[in-house]
Structure formats: structure tokens, C-alpha cells
Design a protein around this motif. Structure first.
Motif, PDB file in Angstrom:
ATOM      1  N   ILE A 175      76.673  33.238  34.912  1.00 30.26           N
ATOM      2  CA  ILE A 175      75.513  32.342  34.966  1.00 30.26           C
ATOM      3  C   ILE A 175      75.464  31.542  36.270  1.00 30.26           C
ATOM      4  O   ILE A 175      74.393  31.168  36.729  1.00 30.26           O
ATOM      5  CB  ILE A 175      75.527  31.394  33.739  1.00 30.26           C
ATOM      6  N   ALA A 176      76.594  31.317  36.900  1.00 28.10           N
ATOM      7  CA  ALA A 176      76.683  30.464  38.090  1.00 28.10           C
ATOM      8  C   ALA A 176      75.668  30.794  39.184  1.00 28.10           C
ATOM      9  O   ALA A 176      75.067  29.876  39.750  1.00 28.10           O
ATOM     10  CB  ALA A 176      78.101  30.472  38.639  1.00 28.10           C
ATOM     11  N   PRO A 177      75.420  32.054  39.522  1.00 31.80           N
ATOM     12  CA  PRO A 177      74.449  32.331  40.594  1.00 31.80           C
ATOM     13  C   PRO A 177      73.009  31.939  40.257  1.00 31.80           C
ATOM     14  O   PRO A 177      72.178  31.816  41.150  1.00 31.80           O
ATOM     15  CB  PRO A 177      74.546  33.853  40.789  1.00 31.80           C
ATOM     16  N   THR A 178      72.703  31.734  38.988  1.00 28.86           N
ATOM     17  CA  THR A 178      71.328  31.408  38.586  1.00 28.86           C
ATOM     18  C   THR A 178      71.088  29.909  38.430  1.00 28.86           C
ATOM     19  O   THR A 178      70.000  29.514  38.033  1.00 28.86           O
ATOM     20  CB  THR A 178      70.988  32.106  37.256  1.00 28.86           C
ATOM     21  N   GLY A 233      66.333  25.527  30.317  1.00 28.34           N
ATOM     22  CA  GLY A 233      66.597  26.673  31.179  1.00 28.34           C
ATOM     23  C   GLY A 233      67.963  27.305  30.978  1.00 28.34           C
ATOM     24  O   GLY A 233      68.471  27.415  29.864  1.00 28.34           O
ATOM     25  N   VAL A 234      68.564  27.693  32.093  1.00 26.23           N
ATOM     26  CA  VAL A 234      69.826  28.427  32.065  1.00 26.23           C
ATOM     27  C   VAL A 234      70.990  27.557  31.572  1.00 26.23           C
ATOM     28  O   VAL A 234      71.960  28.066  31.017  1.00 26.23           O
ATOM     29  CB  VAL A 234      70.122  29.031  33.461  1.00 26.23           C
ATOM     30  N   LEU A 235      70.916  26.247  31.743  1.00 25.84           N
ATOM     31  CA  LEU A 235      72.003  25.362  31.319  1.00 25.84           C
ATOM     32  C   LEU A 235      72.163  25.313  29.800  1.00 25.84           C
ATOM     33  O   LEU A 235      73.259  25.133  29.288  1.00 25.84           O
ATOM     34  CB  LEU A 235      71.775  23.936  31.833  1.00 25.84           C
ATOM     35  N   ARG A 236      71.079  25.473  29.116  1.00 23.41           N
ATOM     36  CA  ARG A 236      71.028  25.278  27.671  1.00 23.41           C
ATOM     37  C   ARG A 236      72.086  26.047  26.877  1.00 23.41           C
ATOM     38  O   ARG A 236      72.721  25.495  25.992  1.00 23.41           O
ATOM     39  CB  ARG A 236      69.648  25.664  27.178  1.00 23.41           C
ATOM     40  N   ASN A 237      72.292  27.313  27.183  1.00 24.32           N
ATOM     41  CA  ASN A 237      73.160  28.151  26.357  1.00 24.32           C
ATOM     42  C   ASN A 237      74.522  28.445  26.962  1.00 24.32           C
ATOM     43  O   ASN A 237      75.226  29.323  26.481  1.00 24.32           O
ATOM     44  CB  ASN A 237      72.444  29.463  26.033  1.00 24.32           C
ATOM     45  N   ILE A 238      74.917  27.729  27.994  1.00 24.69           N
ATOM     46  CA  ILE A 238      76.243  27.933  28.572  1.00 24.69           C
ATOM     47  C   ILE A 238      77.275  27.405  27.582  1.00 24.69           C
ATOM     48  O   ILE A 238      77.197  26.254  27.144  1.00 24.69           O
ATOM     49  CB  ILE A 238      76.378  27.199  29.920  1.00 24.69           C
ATOM     50  N   LEU A 276      83.386  24.568  21.419  1.00 23.91           N
ATOM     51  CA  LEU A 276      82.764  25.264  20.294  1.00 23.91           C
ATOM     52  C   LEU A 276      81.249  25.101  20.282  1.00 23.91           C
ATOM     53  O   LEU A 276      80.584  25.620  19.389  1.00 23.91           O
ATOM     54  CB  LEU A 276      83.352  24.761  18.972  1.00 23.91           C
ATOM     55  N   ARG A 277      80.717  24.386  21.252  1.00 20.30           N
ATOM     56  CA  ARG A 277      79.271  24.168  21.314  1.00 20.30           C
ATOM     57  C   ARG A 277      78.733  24.724  22.623  1.00 20.30           C
ATOM     58  O   ARG A 277      79.245  25.690  23.132  1.00 20.30           O
ATOM     59  CB  ARG A 277      78.989  22.679  21.131  1.00 20.30           C
ATOM     60  N   ASP A 278      77.730  24.090  23.192  1.00 24.95           N
ATOM     61  CA  ASP A 278      77.193  24.554  24.473  1.00 24.95           C
ATOM     62  C   ASP A 278      76.798  23.363  25.339  1.00 24.95           C
ATOM     63  O   ASP A 278      76.732  22.227  24.870  1.00 24.95           O
ATOM     64  CB  ASP A 278      76.022  25.514  24.277  1.00 24.95           C
ATOM     65  N   VAL A 279      76.528  23.650  26.602  1.00 32.31           N
ATOM     66  CA  VAL A 279      76.183  22.595  27.559  1.00 32.31           C
ATOM     67  C   VAL A 279      74.919  21.864  27.121  1.00 32.31           C
ATOM     68  O   VAL A 279      74.804  20.656  27.305  1.00 32.31           O
ATOM     69  CB  VAL A 279      76.035  23.184  28.979  1.00 32.31           C
ATOM     70  N   GLY A 280      73.989  22.563  26.516  1.00 29.84           N
ATOM     71  CA  GLY A 280      72.757  21.926  26.050  1.00 29.84           C
ATOM     72  C   GLY A 280      73.001  20.798  25.075  1.00 29.84           C
ATOM     73  O   GLY A 280      72.253  19.821  25.047  1.00 29.84           O
ATOM     74  N   ASN A 281      74.042  20.901  24.273  1.00 23.73           N
ATOM     75  CA  ASN A 281      74.354  19.867  23.284  1.00 23.73           C
ATOM     76  C   ASN A 281      75.364  18.836  23.777  1.00 23.73           C
ATOM     77  O   ASN A 281      75.201  17.645  23.523  1.00 23.73           O
ATOM     78  CB  ASN A 281      74.904  20.502  22.001  1.00 23.73           C
TER      79      ASN A 281
END
Length: 175
Positions: free
Chosen positions: A13-16, A28-33, A37-42
Motif C-alpha cells: 500500500i505504501a506507494p499509493t 481512501g487507501v488509509l482506511r483498510n490498512i 487486530l483492527r485497522d488504521v481507519g479505526n
């Protein structure tokens, strides 16, 4: 905790990533990284604050390395609640960013830039959030990743507009 598959996903994901600063962690792209046990979006505001601080200082931040390091050292339990507020100073130093931890709103207001951890609503039960802020040429506070659903920085005239008096958890003065 070690999540071996996360680092591969982070590298892909880093290049995007948008440049130069990261805002709107739940867009965007940050949401689902993945982060713990969770993601960046949360719960990814801590790593984004560190990343934005490094960009401001002219360092070359590597989000996959930041996420991996913070997953291993500064989340409890398993990043279900994000980054532990009092571990940010240690993480900043690990990535070459000198800082001073403080609970003084005066010191944070006088600083050129810093990171603040604060309660978003009711202390403890309302959830916490990390932001990176920097003063502009007019003395205003430009706050990065202030809201998870806005992908631009937010500018405030005073620190009190950014942060209610009783909501400060801890701050880190960088400059």
C-alpha cells in the motif's frame, strides 16, 4: 504482538499513499490498512501522527516500518484501543525525533510543533485521538489528521479551539 502478514500488506500500500502529509485516517487507501487486530481507519491515529511529524522535520518516513514498530511496542492489547498514549515519546525517539513529554498546555501552545493525545468526548469512555500540529507563519495551529473523515489539515487560531481544557491526555513538544 507480531503480525507477519501485515508488513507485506503495508509495503504493497505504501506507494499509493497521498503526499506529503496523511490526513483522514478513515478515508481512501488509509482506511483498510491493518494495524493490530483492527485497522488504521479505526485506531491508526498514533502512527499517522508520528509519520506527519517526520514529514514536517524533513525526515523520510516509512509508514510500513512505523506501523510494524508501533504494533510490536506501543499497542495494548493488540491495538484494540490504538496506541498507548505514553509510549509515543519512545516511538518518536526510535525514529530519530527528539521530544519532550508534557502535560502543560502552555508548553504545547508555545511549541513550533508537537503531538497531542486527547480524549475526543468524555474522558476514558469517549475514546482518544493523536494529532500532529505545527504553527504556521501567522502563529495559528495547523492540525493534521484532526478528523478521521476529512483529508485536509484543519487550522485553529488557538490551542483551546483544538483541545478542550479537560481533554488533554499527554503532549509531546518536538520543536
Amino acid at each position: 504482538m507480531f503480525y507477519p502478514t501485515h508488513f507485506k500488506k503495508h509495503k504493497a500500500i505504501a506507494p499509493t499513499l497521498p503526499a506529503p502529509y496523511l490526513n483522514g485516517q478513515d478515508r481512501g487507501v488509509l482506511r483498510n490498512i491493518p494495524y493490530g487486530l483492527r485497522d488504521v481507519g479505526n485506531v491508526g491515529c498514533g502512527p499517522l501522527a508520528l509519520y506527519n511529524a517526520m514529514v514536517y522535520l524533513g525526515k523520510k518516513p516509512d509508514l510500513p516500518r512505523i506501523l510494524r514498530y508501533m504494533e510490536l511496542t506501543s499497542t495494548f492489547p493488540f491495538a484494540l484501543f490504538g496506541t498507548f498514549p505514553y509510549s509515543m515519546g519512545y516511538c518518536l525517539r526510535h525514529f530519530g525525533v527528539k521530544n519532550k513529554m508534557t502535560w502543560s498546555r502552555k508548553k504545547l501552545a508555545k511549541a513550533e510543533c508537537g503531538i497531542i493525545a486527547f480524549w475526543t468526548k468524555r474522558p476514558i469512555f469517549g475514546g482518544g485521538h493523536f494529532v500532529f500540529y505545527a504553527r504556521d507563519e501567522y502563529g495559528r495551529y495547523r492540525c493534521y489528521n484532526r478528523y478521521s473523515n476529512i483529508d485536509t489539515p484543519v487550522t485553529y487560531d488557538t490551542l483551546d479551539e483544538l483541545l478542550k481544557p479537560w481533554h488533554l491526555i499527554v503532549g509531546y513538544v518536538i520543536r
